[in-house]
Write a protein that holds these residues in place. Structure first.
Motif, PDB file in Angstrom:
ATOM      1  N   ARG A  70       0.758  -1.170  -0.015  1.00  0.00           N
ATOM      2  CA  ARG A  70      -0.067  -0.114  -0.100  1.00  0.00           C
ATOM      3  C   ARG A  70       1.124   1.158  -0.035  1.00  0.00           C
ATOM      4  O   ARG A  70       0.669   2.253  -0.841  1.00  0.00           O
ATOM      5  CB  ARG A  70      -1.011   0.138   1.077  1.00  0.00           C
ATOM      6  CG  ARG A  70      -2.085  -1.195   1.172  1.00  0.00           C
ATOM      7  CD  ARG A  70      -3.127  -0.993   2.233  1.00  0.00           C
ATOM      8  NE  ARG A  70      -4.169   0.285   2.011  1.00  0.00           N
ATOM      9  CZ  ARG A  70      -4.243   1.196   2.526  1.00  0.00           C
ATOM     10  NH1 ARG A  70      -3.354   1.369   3.919  1.00  0.00           N
ATOM     11  NH2 ARG A  70      -4.976   2.066   2.471  1.00  0.00           N
TER      12      ARG A  70
ATOM     13  N   TYR B 178       2.420   1.604  -3.397  1.00  0.00           N
ATOM     14  CA  TYR B 178       1.121   1.951  -4.495  1.00  0.00           C
ATOM     15  C   TYR B 178       0.946   3.634  -4.228  1.00  0.00           C
ATOM     16  O   TYR B 178       1.034   3.939  -5.530  1.00  0.00           O
ATOM     17  CB  TYR B 178      -0.151   1.336  -3.981  1.00  0.00           C
ATOM     18  CG  TYR B 178      -1.399   1.735  -4.732  1.00  0.00           C
ATOM     19  CD1 TYR B 178      -1.596   1.075  -5.913  1.00  0.00           C
ATOM     20  CD2 TYR B 178      -2.339   2.646  -4.175  1.00  0.00           C
ATOM     21  CE1 TYR B 178      -2.739   1.376  -6.434  1.00  0.00           C
ATOM     22  CE2 TYR B 178      -3.267   3.149  -4.812  1.00  0.00           C
ATOM     23  CZ  TYR B 178      -3.642   2.500  -6.330  1.00  0.00           C
ATOM     24  OH  TYR B 178      -4.696   2.982  -6.564  1.00  0.00           O
ATOM     25  N   TYR B 179       0.753   4.158  -3.334  1.00  0.00           N
ATOM     26  CA  TYR B 179       0.558   5.544  -3.412  1.00  0.00           C
ATOM     27  C   TYR B 179       1.633   6.331  -3.640  1.00  0.00           C
ATOM     28  O   TYR B 179       1.606   7.468  -4.481  1.00  0.00           O
ATOM     29  CB  TYR B 179      -0.123   5.948  -1.883  1.00  0.00           C
ATOM     30  CG  TYR B 179      -1.358   5.474  -1.637  1.00  0.00           C
ATOM     31  CD1 TYR B 179      -2.418   5.924  -2.219  1.00  0.00           C
ATOM     32  CD2 TYR B 179      -1.621   4.392  -0.823  1.00  0.00           C
ATOM     33  CE1 TYR B 179      -3.615   5.394  -2.218  1.00  0.00           C
ATOM     34  CE2 TYR B 179      -2.939   3.821  -0.461  1.00  0.00           C
ATOM     35  CZ  TYR B 179      -4.148   4.435  -1.286  1.00  0.00           C
ATOM     36  OH  TYR B 179      -5.380   3.931  -1.270  1.00  0.00           O
TER      37      TYR B 179
ATOM     38  N   ARG C 293       1.580   5.861  -7.674  1.00  0.00           N
ATOM     39  CA  ARG C 293       0.264   6.370  -8.047  1.00  0.00           C
ATOM     40  C   ARG C 293       0.470   8.087  -8.365  1.00  0.00           C
ATOM     41  O   ARG C 293       0.037   8.650  -9.122  1.00  0.00           O
ATOM     42  CB  ARG C 293      -0.886   6.214  -7.474  1.00  0.00           C
ATOM     43  CG  ARG C 293      -2.042   6.469  -7.937  1.00  0.00           C
ATOM     44  CD  ARG C 293      -3.475   6.314  -6.967  1.00  0.00           C
ATOM     45  NE  ARG C 293      -3.512   7.584  -5.852  1.00  0.00           N
ATOM     46  CZ  ARG C 293      -4.486   7.996  -5.229  1.00  0.00           C
ATOM     47  NH1 ARG C 293      -5.314   6.923  -5.095  1.00  0.00           N
ATOM     48  NH2 ARG C 293      -4.204   8.891  -4.273  1.00  0.00           N
ATOM     49  N   ASP C 294       0.883   8.588  -7.090  1.00  0.00           N
ATOM     50  CA  ASP C 294       0.855  10.110  -6.950  1.00  0.00           C
ATOM     51  C   ASP C 294       2.355  10.448  -7.122  1.00  0.00           C
ATOM     52  O   ASP C 294       2.494  11.923  -7.283  1.00  0.00           O
ATOM     53  CB  ASP C 294       0.402  10.570  -5.510  1.00  0.00           C
ATOM     54  CG  ASP C 294      -1.315  10.119  -5.446  1.00  0.00           C
ATOM     55  OD1 ASP C 294      -1.897  10.151  -6.433  1.00  0.00           O
ATOM     56  OD2 ASP C 294      -1.648   9.843  -4.332  1.00  0.00           O
TER      57      ASP C 294
ATOM     58  N   ALA D  47      -3.801  11.390  -8.261  1.00  0.00           N
ATOM     59  CA  ALA D  47      -4.848  12.151  -7.758  1.00  0.00           C
ATOM     60  C   ALA D  47      -5.185  13.424  -8.425  1.00  0.00           C
ATOM     61  O   ALA D  47      -6.363  14.071  -8.575  1.00  0.00           O
ATOM     62  CB  ALA D  47      -4.641  12.662  -6.041  1.00  0.00           C
TER      63      ALA D  47
ATOM     64  N   LYS E  15     -13.056   9.507  -9.415  1.00  0.00           N
ATOM     65  CA  LYS E  15     -12.525   9.019  -8.230  1.00  0.00           C
ATOM     66  C   LYS E  15     -11.288   8.278  -8.103  1.00  0.00           C
ATOM     67  O   LYS E  15     -11.061   7.463  -8.823  1.00  0.00           O
ATOM     68  CB  LYS E  15     -13.616   8.030  -7.378  1.00  0.00           C
ATOM     69  CG  LYS E  15     -15.036   8.506  -7.266  1.00  0.00           C
ATOM     70  CD  LYS E  15     -15.940   7.681  -6.762  1.00  0.00           C
ATOM     71  CE  LYS E  15     -17.355   8.096  -6.546  1.00  0.00           C
ATOM     72  NZ  LYS E  15     -18.194   7.010  -6.249  1.00  0.00           N
TER      73      LYS E  15
ATOM     74  N   GLU F 121      -8.179   3.455  -4.960  1.00  0.00           N
ATOM     75  CA  GLU F 121      -7.537   3.288  -3.769  1.00  0.00           C
ATOM     76  C   GLU F 121      -7.173   1.675  -3.713  1.00  0.00           C
ATOM     77  O   GLU F 121      -7.840   1.101  -4.805  1.00  0.00           O
ATOM     78  CB  GLU F 121      -8.483   3.493  -2.449  1.00  0.00           C
ATOM     79  CG  GLU F 121      -9.261   4.895  -2.602  1.00  0.00           C
ATOM     80  CD  GLU F 121      -8.102   6.078  -2.383  1.00  0.00           C
ATOM     81  OE1 GLU F 121      -6.908   5.567  -2.050  1.00  0.00           O
ATOM     82  OE2 GLU F 121      -8.432   6.997  -2.691  1.00  0.00           O
TER      83      GLU F 121
ATOM     84  N   ASP G 267      -6.559  -1.432  -0.830  1.00  0.00           N
ATOM     85  CA  ASP G 267      -6.512  -2.082   0.422  1.00  0.00           C
ATOM     86  C   ASP G 267      -5.709  -3.032   0.622  1.00  0.00           C
ATOM     87  O   ASP G 267      -5.353  -3.653   1.905  1.00  0.00           O
ATOM     88  CB  ASP G 267      -7.856  -2.316   1.158  1.00  0.00           C
ATOM     89  CG  ASP G 267      -8.517  -3.471   0.380  1.00  0.00           C
ATOM     90  OD1 ASP G 267      -7.749  -4.200  -0.466  1.00  0.00           O
ATOM     91  OD2 ASP G 267      -9.611  -3.687   0.536  1.00  0.00           O
TER      92      ASP G 267
ATOM     93  N   SER H 205      -7.704  -3.818  -7.303  1.00  0.00           N
ATOM     94  CA  SER H 205      -7.949  -2.350  -7.375  1.00  0.00           C
ATOM     95  C   SER H 205      -7.923  -2.196  -8.940  1.00  0.00           C
ATOM     96  O   SER H 205      -6.714  -1.967  -9.473  1.00  0.00           O
ATOM     97  CB  SER H 205      -6.758  -1.586  -6.555  1.00  0.00           C
ATOM     98  OG  SER H 205      -6.822  -0.283  -6.977  1.00  0.00           O
TER      99      SER H 205
END
Length: 232
Positions: A46, A49-50, A53-54, A149, A158, A161, A163, A168
């Motif tokens: 996780r 991942y973020y 992603r960002d 984002a 949206k 996300e 988890d 996902s």
């Protein structure tokens, strides 16, 4: 000597998933300074991942699709790319922390592309959309660390996300209930990036997207969404 297992094979550094490179190691260390000691595989997955992603800007325009440009280390150094690039980075980062990973490709129908991008792509079907699959707690999950984002806010989608337990993948509808993206064909999963299959397939399906053999047309998804020019 014990024969290598499938899990061992899916932890190896490869030409494109070059997690033994300084760039991938630095990204992992920035997110997990102690290597994620005391964290579960899901928690590490996780966190990374973020970051992908960002932390890596999603951009279809001006993308480098050369063999060198599609190495995880090269994508990190450039700081941008689209789904193919970002999935490679995430798969490499996960192997770096001991989580088996693969790359998944499928064709999608995207209902919210800008008119400019639709013209370049030749319609709403985008071939070889990419995501990553991970082996977490004995189960394979599909993970899409792609749209950052900022772009989600601009396109009223949206943010996706993760988890760490369930798939996902792109939400089928945006924030206003309009259809966003649907998978229409699978090309399967791969232990390393199948360069000729994917890049060759994109070239054949979307020839107008390319400005040169290895580079996509110039532009900006942010500019497409806002109607404003973005400095190069």
């Amino acid at each position: 000597m014990t024969a290598p297992t499938a899990g061992d094979r899916l932890l190896r550094a490869t030409e494109f998933l070059d997690h033994d490179s300084d760039a991938v190691q630095d990204l992992v260390h920035r997110v997990l300074p102690d290597g994620g000691r005391g964290m579960s595989d899901i928690e590490r997955a996780r966190a990374l991942y973020y970051e992908v992603r960002d932390g890596i800007h999603y951009e279809v325009y001006g993308a480098d699709l050369s063999r060198e440009g599609l190495k995880a280390s090269s994508v990190i150094e450039r700081g941008m790319g689209f789904c193919v690039h970002k999935s490679i980075v995430y798969a490499a980062a996960m192997r770096a922390v001991g989580v088996p990973s693969r790359l998944y490709y499928g064709d999608v129908r995207n209902h919210l592309a800008s008119p400019k991008l639709e013209e370049l792509m030749g319609g709403r079907v985008f071939t070889f959309h990419s995501l990553t699959t991970l082996l977490l707690d004995g189960k394979w999950v599909k993970v899409t660390p792609v749209f950052n984002a900022l772009l989600c806010r601009l396109y009223k989608i949206k943010p996706l996300e993760f988890d760490g337990r369930g798939d996902s993948m792109y939400h089928p509808y945006d924030e206003e209930g309009r259809r966003h993206m649907e998978f229409i064909r699978s090309h399967g999963e791969f232990d390393d990036f199948p360069y000729d299959l994917v890049v060759g397939g994109i070239r054949r399906a979307h020839p107008r997207l390319f400005e040169s053999r290895d580079t996509t047309a110039r532009g900006s998804l942010v500019a497409d969404a806002t109607g404003q020019d973005v400095p190069a």
